[in-house]
Structures are given as structure tokens and as C-alpha cells.
Design an enzyme around this catalytic site. Structure first.
Site, PDB file in Angstrom:
ATOM      1  N   ALA A 255       0.891  -1.280   0.095  1.00 35.65           N
ATOM      2  CA  ALA A 255      -0.230   0.132  -0.099  1.00 35.65           C
ATOM      3  C   ALA A 255       0.708   1.199   0.072  1.00 35.65           C
ATOM      4  CB  ALA A 255      -0.889  -0.138   1.250  1.00 35.65           C
ATOM      5  N   CYS A 256       1.990   1.199   0.514  1.00 38.10           N
ATOM      6  CA  CYS A 256       3.123   2.195   0.654  1.00 38.10           C
ATOM      7  C   CYS A 256       3.544   2.563  -0.658  1.00 38.10           C
ATOM      8  CB  CYS A 256       4.006   2.141   1.607  1.00 38.10           C
ATOM      9  SG  CYS A 256       4.933   0.662   1.494  1.00 38.10           S
TER      10      CYS A 256
END
Ligand SMILES: Cc1cc2nc3c(=O)[nH]c(=O)nc-3n(C[C@H](O)[C@H](O)[C@H](O)COP(=O)(O)O)c2cc1C
Length: 180
Positions: free
Chosen positions: A157-158
Site C-alpha cells: 500500500a505504501c
């Protein structure tokens, strides 16, 4: 496959991957399991109680002191056939390996009847997964008989790409079935 009809204690911690856990819970309920959920306070920043209550038809446990009977953490460990922490944060794994019991999830772990399977499905950024603290905790928990389900590799997600992704719902469902 035959229906498992098992009591599953499904615990969620504060990871972006909480949404994937909902698909696993739904599959377990549809396959005949009775599923009760426990959340850390931080898990509830990623997912609402209503979703879990709607999926399981049970109230969500969060606060060791507030929920129903005072010894609910002991009752739940007697009730369960299998426990899973999914997704498991780096924080919760490191706390478990240190023997900390300061919320519902970690208190349940110390009250665990070790004859029953306890699974952990980690989900975290690749650097958190590779951190020496986490590596040591994975080893310690494994030595104690916890089944660490491993992680997937890929987009995180990052924006990073690497190890530490939560396994996919179908893989998680099959892993739970295998341990029942
Ligand atoms: C958007 C966002 C996503 C996060 N995702 C993860 C994650 O996937 N894995 C992880 O270990 N921590 C993640 N964290 C950090 C944890 O939420 C944080 O360490 C928290 O203290 C964990 O609390 P808990 O283990 O009690 O649920 C995330 C934080 C934010 C703000």
C-alpha cells in the site's frame, strides 16, 4: 469439501489489509463455521464493527474490561477450535513474542490452550517484515507452536514492492481449513 463446523476466533489488528480479512471471514461463515471476532483499537481505524457483526452475527470484542463477562478472554479460548490473527501487524507479533498482554488480542494469546491451533497471518511493509525485531519474533512464535502462515510478495500500500503482503483470501481460507 465437507463443511468444517468449527469455532473460529478471528482477530484483526491495525493493518491496511483488514479489508482482505473480511472476505476470509465471509467464506468461513458461508462454509458453516461459527466465527467470533476480536479487534485491537487500531484495527477499528481500518474497519467498522458493523461490517464484522454483519458478517459473523456476533458482537466484536475489543476491550478486555468492558465486554460482557469479566473472564471473556478465558471463555473464548475454551470456546474456540482454532484462533487466527489476520492481519497481524509487526507491533502485535513483537508484543506476543515478548509476552505482553495489554489488550484483548494479546491477553487471549497468553491464555491460549496450546493443544489448539493458533495461526498468524502477517501483513506489513517489507522493511517491518525484515526488521530484526520481527524476524526474531517470528522465530520465537514458531518455536512456541504458533503456525506463521508466511506472506506474499508484491505491491504494498505504501508503494513499495517486496515481502510482507497479507496472503490472498483464498490462500488464507485454505490454510485455516487445513489446520482444523
Ligand atoms: C494507513 C496505515 C496502514 C498501516 N498498515 C500496517 C500494516 O499493514 N502492518 C503493520 O504492521 N502496521 C501497519 N500500520 C501501523 C500500525 O497500525 C501501528 O503499528 C499500530 O500501532 C498497530 O497497532 P495494533 O498492533 O495494536 O493493531 C499502518 C498504519 C497506517 C496509518
Amino acid at each position: 469439501m465437507s463443511k468444517p463446523k468449527a469455532n473460529i476466533l478471528f482477530q484483526l489488528t491495525g493493518s491496511i489489509a483488514c479489508y482482505k480479512a473480511c472476505a476470509v471471514i465471509s467464506k468461513l461463515v458461508q462454509s458453516g463455521c461459527d466465527v467470533k471476532t476480536v479487534c485491537t483499537e487500531n484495527a477499528l481505524k481500518f474497519i467498522g464493527k458493523s461490517t464484522l457483526e454483519g458478517l459473523t452475527h456476533h458482537a466484536v470484542y475489543v476491550d478486555t474490561f468492558e465486554d460482557r463477562s469479566a473472564l471473556e478472554h478465558i471463555e473464548l479460548t475454551k470456546w474456540m477450535d482454532l484462533a487466527i490473527i489476520c492481519p497481524a501487524t509487526a507491533n502485535v507479533m513483537n508484543k506476543l513474542a515478548a509476552g505482553v498482554a495489554d489488550d484483548f488480542v494479546t491477553t487471549l494469546f497468553l491464555a491460549w490452550d496450546q493443544k489448539k491451533p493458533w495461526l498468524i497471518a502477517p501483513a506489513m511493509n517489507r522493511n517491518m517484515w525484515a526488521h530484526p525485531a520481527t524476524v526474531r519474533s517470528v522465530k520465537t512464535l514458531g518455536e512456541w507452536g504458533v503456525r506463521i502462515l508466511g506472506t506474499g510478495k508484491g505491491y504494498q500500500a505504501c508503494g513499495d514492492v517486496g515481502e510482507g503482503r497479507l496472503l490472498e483470501p483464498e490462500e488464507l481460507y485454505l490454510a485455516i481449513r487445513k489446520h482444523l
